[in-house]
Design a protein around this motif. Sequence first.
Motif, short mmCIF file in Angstrom:
data_model
loop_
_atom_site.label_atom_id
_atom_site.label_comp_id
_atom_site.label_asym_id
_atom_site.label_seq_id
_atom_site.Cartn_x
_atom_site.Cartn_y
_atom_site.Cartn_z
N LEU A 426 3.41 8.64 -4.70
CA LEU A 426 4.54 8.94 -3.87
C LEU A 426 4.37 8.08 -2.57
CD1 LEU A 426 7.10 10.55 -3.37
CD2 LEU A 426 5.40 12.55 -2.28
N ILE A 427 5.20 7.20 -2.19
CA ILE A 427 5.23 6.45 -1.17
C ILE A 427 6.19 6.90 -0.22
CG2 ILE A 427 5.67 4.14 -0.24
CD1 ILE A 427 5.13 2.87 -3.07
N LEU A 428 5.78 7.27 1.07
CA LEU A 428 6.48 7.86 2.22
C LEU A 428 6.76 6.99 3.29
CD1 LEU A 428 4.91 11.54 2.03
CD2 LEU A 428 7.10 10.73 0.72
N GLY A 429 7.54 6.18 3.20
CA GLY A 429 8.03 5.37 4.31
C GLY A 429 7.14 4.12 4.55
N ALA A 430 6.07 3.69 3.56
CA ALA A 430 5.29 2.60 3.69
C ALA A 430 6.24 1.37 3.23
CB ALA A 430 4.20 2.77 2.90
N ASN A 431 6.11 0.20 3.40
CA ASN A 431 6.81 -0.77 2.78
C ASN A 431 5.93 -2.19 2.75
OD1 ASN A 431 9.01 -2.89 2.25
ND2 ASN A 431 10.60 -1.55 3.44
N ASP A 432 5.72 -2.73 3.85
CA ASP A 432 4.91 -3.93 3.72
C ASP A 432 3.41 -3.92 2.98
OD1 ASP A 432 7.23 -5.33 4.70
OD2 ASP A 432 6.17 -4.56 6.93
N VAL A 433 2.86 -2.77 3.26
CA VAL A 433 1.58 -2.68 2.82
C VAL A 433 1.51 -2.43 1.35
CG1 VAL A 433 0.59 -1.87 4.95
CG2 VAL A 433 1.46 -0.40 3.22
N VAL A 434 2.83 -2.22 0.66
CA VAL A 434 2.82 -2.09 -0.77
C VAL A 434 3.53 -3.06 -1.81
CG1 VAL A 434 2.38 0.38 -0.86
CG2 VAL A 434 4.66 -0.46 -0.58
N ASN A 435 3.81 -4.25 -0.81
CA ASN A 435 4.76 -5.29 -1.36
C ASN A 435 4.01 -6.36 -1.93
OD1 ASN A 435 6.84 -7.34 -1.61
ND2 ASN A 435 7.61 -7.17 0.43
#
Length: 505
Positions: A426-435
């Motif tokens: 469940l990703i809550l508001g993370a973006n670049d660190v999971v790209n």
Amino acid sequence: MGIHILTLCYLIASVTFILGLKMLSHPTTARKGNLVAALGMAISIFGTIFLFEHRVDGESAHLHNLPLIFAALFIGSAIGFVSAKKIQMTAMPELVSLFNGMGGACAMLISVIEFYHYQFTATPSPNDVLYLTHKLSTLSILAITSGLVIGSISFSGSIIAWGKLRGVVKDRVFKGQRALNMLLLIVLVSSVVILVGITPSVSYVSTESIDPLNAISQTFQYISNLHIYLFYGILALSLIYGVLFVFPIGGADMPVVISLLNSFTGVAAACAGFVYNNQAMLTGGILVGAAGTLLTILMCKAMNRSLLNVIVGSFGGDAAGAAASAEQGHFKEVSLSDAAMVMSYAKKVMIVPGYGLAVAQAQHICNELESILEDKGVEVKYAIHPVAGRMPGHMNVLLAEADVNYEKLLEMEQANDEFKTCDVVLILGANDVVNPAAKKDPASPIYGMPILEVELSKMVIVNKRSMKPGYAGIENELFFQPKTSMLFGDAKKVLQDLCTEIKAV
């Protein structure tokens, strides 16, 4: 007697700084560590005010202007207390940058004042053609000038960082900026070397007793003033470099920059401690500088960046690459009920917090979700990227505020080893660190940055307000992968509804 007690005060302060820093290394003792270090600072401040002595014409003298000193202490403490008390967690990086900038400004002003003090305390006799002032040692002028340069860069750079985090300053990149920054750095270092070389031997010329027609005296006067012009030239160049250094840095890289500027302020404070022969100031500055430098190196490693690139201001990649944000496919949404069902029957769930969680102030409801899932026999852990958020340790602080068990927070390497055994991430508001572009797309400005490899899990649920790109300004291909589902909405509202749905399963 007072001098010996003051030395003891500085020793106590130095010990408390070290103990406080040690206690900050673990969430359970971090708060107490802050208080211990603050107590040491208070002891050193009040010890200096009441016990400091210096010799004037063979007699002992104490600090003057105590009402002004206490007025400044009261005003500064009040502003700091109110600011820290009212600040939201989302704005904490801005406050850190601003406070760090004020520390750099203090070091800068100390250097300016002490340089002036050394050069102009003595008054020449009207009959003297040339008058040698109190001469600076090479180490003293080196400490003063180093504090000036580092403090000025920290001040102007931190103010620009504050503006970028607040959204009032945009990235500014122009052709040849890296070369210009490198040139400025070389000029600054060269100027410092020249200033250190000429200052201990300069002379002051009494203008009252110089014949304007005397070419030799005019030459002496020019040489004696050269170091003053050079000193203030270094001040101006340092302020300019601080601005140009931070301007081009991409948003996703700001945690590293904040850490680096923090280390600059520590080193500048240590230089001031050397100038004043103040052991507490020296120890505190060295600790902040060393800790900030080590943290910067660790974060550069986590971002797969070069520290040299940070210094010359090319950090964050090519602006043209950041602008490329065209959608790469179609995404699919998941309903709250389906997400609740999947998570309720999962064996292992990994939560990846990001800036969106901080914006929504959803850390407490996130902890509640964890408890509800664990009551159903689900194993819940958190994956923390070193540069998630807007400052170093942002997510750790956020979750600690919600009393999340520290043992459940996994660092990036640990989390990447466990993603393959996760049923749901469940990703809550993370973006670049999971790209995934960081691993696959050489044209991406975040290429080479180690990421949380969430795509290794069986299913990924991404909570975002919209499909808007993250802080780095680039599209995330993870959102278009078959195993990824989007759950749109404010993180706090979504988590509240998710908790209700899971309870009903």
